[in-house]
Design a protein around this motif. Structure first.
Motif, PDB file in Angstrom:
ATOM      1  N   THR A 284     -29.026  42.683  46.022  1.00 16.78           N
ATOM      2  CA  THR A 284     -28.479  41.946  47.628  1.00 16.78           C
ATOM      3  C   THR A 284     -27.955  43.486  48.491  1.00 16.78           C
ATOM      4  N   PHE A 285     -27.433  44.306  48.694  1.00 19.70           N
ATOM      5  CA  PHE A 285     -27.268  44.953  49.254  1.00 19.70           C
ATOM      6  C   PHE A 285     -28.519  45.322  50.315  1.00 19.70           C
ATOM      7  N   LEU A 286     -29.814  46.099  49.739  1.00 22.15           N
ATOM      8  CA  LEU A 286     -30.696  45.943  50.339  1.00 22.15           C
ATOM      9  C   LEU A 286     -31.131  44.729  50.799  1.00 22.15           C
TER      10      LEU A 286
ATOM     11  N   ALA B 216     -40.337  35.926  48.164  1.00 18.64           N
ATOM     12  CA  ALA B 216     -40.568  37.265  47.974  1.00 18.64           C
ATOM     13  C   ALA B 216     -39.994  38.035  47.217  1.00 18.64           C
ATOM     14  N   TYR B 217     -38.778  38.375  48.059  1.00 19.73           N
ATOM     15  CA  TYR B 217     -37.610  39.167  47.757  1.00 19.73           C
ATOM     16  C   TYR B 217     -36.767  38.575  46.210  1.00 19.73           C
ATOM     17  N   ILE B 218     -37.068  37.002  46.380  1.00 21.31           N
ATOM     18  CA  ILE B 218     -35.896  36.785  45.204  1.00 21.31           C
ATOM     19  C   ILE B 218     -36.607  36.664  43.873  1.00 21.31           C
ATOM     20  N   VAL B 219     -37.909  36.142  44.186  1.00 20.65           N
ATOM     21  CA  VAL B 219     -38.443  36.551  42.928  1.00 20.65           C
ATOM     22  C   VAL B 219     -38.845  37.654  42.312  1.00 20.65           C
ATOM     23  N   ALA B 220     -38.904  38.655  42.719  1.00 17.56           N
ATOM     24  CA  ALA B 220     -39.153  39.664  42.087  1.00 17.56           C
ATOM     25  C   ALA B 220     -38.012  40.402  41.865  1.00 17.56           C
ATOM     26  N   SER B 221     -37.229  40.775  42.772  1.00 14.81           N
ATOM     27  CA  SER B 221     -35.818  41.265  42.171  1.00 14.81           C
ATOM     28  C   SER B 221     -34.816  40.079  40.990  1.00 14.81           C
ATOM     29  N   VAL B 222     -34.743  39.236  40.938  1.00 15.71           N
ATOM     30  CA  VAL B 222     -34.843  38.086  39.613  1.00 15.71           C
ATOM     31  C   VAL B 222     -35.569  38.725  38.261  1.00 15.71           C
ATOM     32  N   ALA B 223     -37.163  38.536  38.356  1.00 15.42           N
ATOM     33  CA  ALA B 223     -37.883  39.194  37.312  1.00 15.42           C
ATOM     34  C   ALA B 223     -37.573  41.200  37.240  1.00 15.42           C
ATOM     35  N   ILE B 224     -36.934  41.852  38.056  1.00 12.67           N
ATOM     36  CA  ILE B 224     -36.422  43.463  37.922  1.00 12.67           C
ATOM     37  C   ILE B 224     -35.048  43.280  36.969  1.00 12.67           C
TER      38      ILE B 224
ATOM     39  N   VAL C 282     -29.830  42.771  52.458  1.00 10.23           N
ATOM     40  CA  VAL C 282     -29.048  42.428  53.478  1.00 10.23           C
ATOM     41  C   VAL C 282     -29.654  43.246  54.449  1.00 10.23           C
ATOM     42  N   LEU C 283     -29.555  44.315  54.128  1.00 15.52           N
ATOM     43  CA  LEU C 283     -29.767  45.652  54.947  1.00 15.52           C
ATOM     44  C   LEU C 283     -30.989  45.391  55.578  1.00 15.52           C
ATOM     45  N   LEU C 284     -32.074  45.272  55.335  1.00 13.66           N
ATOM     46  CA  LEU C 284     -33.460  44.707  55.329  1.00 13.66           C
ATOM     47  C   LEU C 284     -33.457  43.087  56.539  1.00 13.66           C
ATOM     48  N   GLN C 285     -32.350  42.524  56.403  1.00 15.88           N
ATOM     49  CA  GLN C 285     -31.822  41.386  57.469  1.00 15.88           C
ATOM     50  C   GLN C 285     -31.997  42.100  58.497  1.00 15.88           C
ATOM     51  N   LEU C 286     -30.774  43.249  58.838  1.00 21.42           N
ATOM     52  CA  LEU C 286     -30.541  43.177  59.972  1.00 21.42           C
ATOM     53  C   LEU C 286     -31.491  44.858  61.197  1.00 21.42           C
ATOM     54  N   ASN C 287     -31.486  44.096  62.028  1.00 23.05           N
ATOM     55  CA  ASN C 287     -32.117  45.149  62.906  1.00 23.05           C
ATOM     56  C   ASN C 287     -31.298  46.522  64.111  1.00 23.05           C
ATOM     57  N   ASP C 288     -31.058  45.847  64.811  1.00 21.32           N
ATOM     58  CA  ASP C 288     -29.433  46.525  65.469  1.00 21.32           C
ATOM     59  C   ASP C 288     -28.964  47.152  64.492  1.00 21.32           C
ATOM     60  N   TYR C 289     -27.998  46.224  63.641  1.00 19.91           N
ATOM     61  CA  TYR C 289     -26.891  47.638  62.671  1.00 19.91           C
ATOM     62  C   TYR C 289     -27.822  48.228  61.874  1.00 19.91           C
ATOM     63  N   ALA C 290     -29.615  47.970  61.160  1.00 11.27           N
ATOM     64  CA  ALA C 290     -29.533  48.413  60.101  1.00 11.27           C
ATOM     65  C   ALA C 290     -29.542  49.313  59.642  1.00 11.27           C
TER      66      ALA C 290
ATOM     67  N   ILE D 224     -24.632  46.191  34.090  1.00 14.51           N
ATOM     68  CA  ILE D 224     -25.585  46.405  34.228  1.00 14.51           C
ATOM     69  C   ILE D 224     -26.617  45.814  35.406  1.00 14.51           C
ATOM     70  N   GLY D 225     -26.296  45.065  34.842  1.00 13.17           N
ATOM     71  CA  GLY D 225     -26.362  43.578  35.310  1.00 13.17           C
ATOM     72  C   GLY D 225     -26.498  43.021  36.833  1.00 13.17           C
ATOM     73  N   GLY D 226     -24.866  43.003  36.660  1.00 14.87           N
ATOM     74  CA  GLY D 226     -23.807  43.173  38.244  1.00 14.87           C
ATOM     75  C   GLY D 226     -24.018  43.633  39.251  1.00 14.87           C
ATOM     76  N   LEU D 227     -24.386  45.670  38.545  1.00 22.18           N
ATOM     77  CA  LEU D 227     -24.545  46.762  39.256  1.00 22.18           C
ATOM     78  C   LEU D 227     -25.956  46.338  40.088  1.00 22.18           C
ATOM     79  N   ILE D 228     -26.953  46.486  39.378  1.00 22.15           N
ATOM     80  CA  ILE D 228     -28.205  46.128  39.718  1.00 22.15           C
ATOM     81  C   ILE D 228     -28.311  45.282  40.983  1.00 22.15           C
TER      82      ILE D 228
END
Length: 435
Positions: free
Chosen positions: A398-400, A360-368, A402-410, A389-393
């Motif tokens: 991507t940063f978000l 869902a994250y991949i589909v939604a982020s690609v769409a936006i 990765v952040l959501l996959q981390l638990n202890d180190y988020a 603009i496309g690269g920065l967004i």
């Protein structure tokens, strides 16, 4: 005094940048309203899921705590009251096993109702060991009713019992009865009367117990044995070891987990035998929870909390492009881009209910990202800037992720990431010279 025609592009930004920043700042604050609405929707969907989950689990079996087996024998005390009448008082002796060996295999299963899912399990359990009652003191003070001796097994929710329970003493099968005759220690479970006997004082009573039980979320045991050893295995790869004791050894990998416990009577808070209900045996329970570290609603809610940061950083990207390229971007166009960023979190939640969070994250982020970069191309008509603009967004999303996959180190990773982003913004802004 300068006329409008005499004001250069640089002069224009020097006189109007502060006003524009103020208006954009107010717009960003107003966007907190739709962001909060999205968060409320996520919470509402999670609560609906929890309600459906509760209804499904009530029919399957609740969290299970297996306590026992415990040998219970009634004793009858005879005494004379103040009026000289003979009275009889019946109490139960609770005798813990000398040895208790537990082998349990937990088989997890996912149940569905509509778009909602719940994790349940069926556990196959084998218990074996022996008792050796020491009743000399009771025989001197009272009448021990050996012919009423029972073996009790506490089970939190009897609805979870699956199939036949095989319970034998010294290799002799026992007749299982529902409920507990003595409820001094436990309220729910099963019991089995021992065969007609004269005495079991100082005798070794071996037992073997096999059964299957269904439950949800958690499976707990009690270290009732003077020496308790427990082995728990499962194909579930996200266990949470809970209770008063942790396993001595454990293995966790993609195929599941295994845990081994060794507990003695010195580790717990109750003795080997006593009468009445003076001890709470459940204070010493231990076991495992089938832990779901971050379900898609939790991840969606966490991501939505970064929404305002996304809006601020994306707005800064467009603002810096205005300053360097001297191309006007209207407030309405800033608003439309920000609303697209807000819409991302709603799309993410809706899709994650059907295809899982990661997809869902991949589909939604690609769409936006596609929507914003396409809109930028129409606004700026500059391919190089649009690529930036496309690269920065894309980097932000991507940063978000990765952040959501981390638990202890988020938290740590988030702070490091924000520090780097701020440093980049400071570096870029230092090149803007306005007089």
């Amino acid at each position: 005094m300068k006329t409008i025609d005499e004001i250069t592009s640089k002069d224009f930004w020097a006189h109007n940048l502060t006003l524009k920043l103020a208006i954009i700042g107010v717009m960003i604050l107003l966007l907190l309203i739709p962001l909060n609405m999205v968060e409320d929707i996520i919470i509402e969907r999670e609560e609906s899921n929890a309600q459906v989950d509760k209804e499904m689990l009530e029919s399957w079996g609740n969290q299970q705590n297996i306590s026992g087996p415990i040998l219970q024998i009634p004793v009858k005390y005879t005494y004379e009251d103040n009026d000289g009448k003979i009275q009889h008082l019946k109490k139960w002796i609770h005798i813990m096993p000398e040895e208790l060996s537990v082998i349990s295999n937990i088989i997890p299963e996912t149940r569905k109702r509509g778009i909602f899912k719940s994790t349940v399990y069926t556990a196959k359990i084998n218990m074996s060991g022996f008792f050796k009652p020491q009743l000399d003191n009771y025989e001197q003070e009272s009448e021990v009713l050996y012919n009423e001796a029972i073996l009790s097994l506490g089970i939190t929710d009897n609805r979870g019992i699956k199939g036949k329970i095989n319970f034998s003493v010294n290799k002799t099968p026992l007749q299982i009865e529902p409920g507990l005759i003595c409820q001094d220690l436990m309220k729910n479970g099963i019991n089995a009367k021992l065969n007609q006997i004269d005495t079991i004082n100082n005798k070794k009573i071996g037992y073997d117990l096999n059964f299957s039980i269904s439950g949800t979320t958690s499976l707990q045991f009690l270290p009732v044995g003077k020496q308790t050893t427990t082995d728990i295995t499962s194909t579930w790869n996200d266990p949470k070891f809970s209770g008063s004791f942790l396993p001595i050894t454990r293995t966790i990998n993609d195929k599941g987990f295994s845990a081994h416990y060794e507990i003695t009577n010195l580790n717990r808070t109750f003795p080997q035998q006593w009468t009445g209900s003076k001890y709470n045996i459940f204070n010493s329970s231990f076991g495992v929870d089938l832990y779901v570290p971050n379900n898609h609603y939790q991840k969606s809610l966490r991501s939505a909390k970064y929404g305002i940061l996304f809006i601020i950083l994306t707005t800064l990207i467009f603002l810096f492009i205005e300053l360097y390229k001297k191309k006007q971007i209207h407030y309405l166009q800033y608003l439309l881009v920000s609303l697209a960023l807000v819409l991302f979190f709603s799309i993410l939640t809706a899709l994650s209910e059907h295809i899982g969070f990661n997809w869902a994250y991949i589909v939604a982020s690609v769409a936006i990202i596609t929507l914003i970069t396409s809109y930028s191309k129409l606004l700026l008509n500059d391919k190089q800037v649009v690529y930036w603009i496309g690269g920065l967004i894309t980097s932000l999303y991507t940063f978000l992720f990765v952040l959501l996959q981390l638990n202890d180190y988020a938290f740590l990773a988030g702070n490091i990431g924000l520090f780097i982003i701020l440093a980049i913004i400071m570096k870029v802004s230092s090149k803007i010279k306005l007089k």
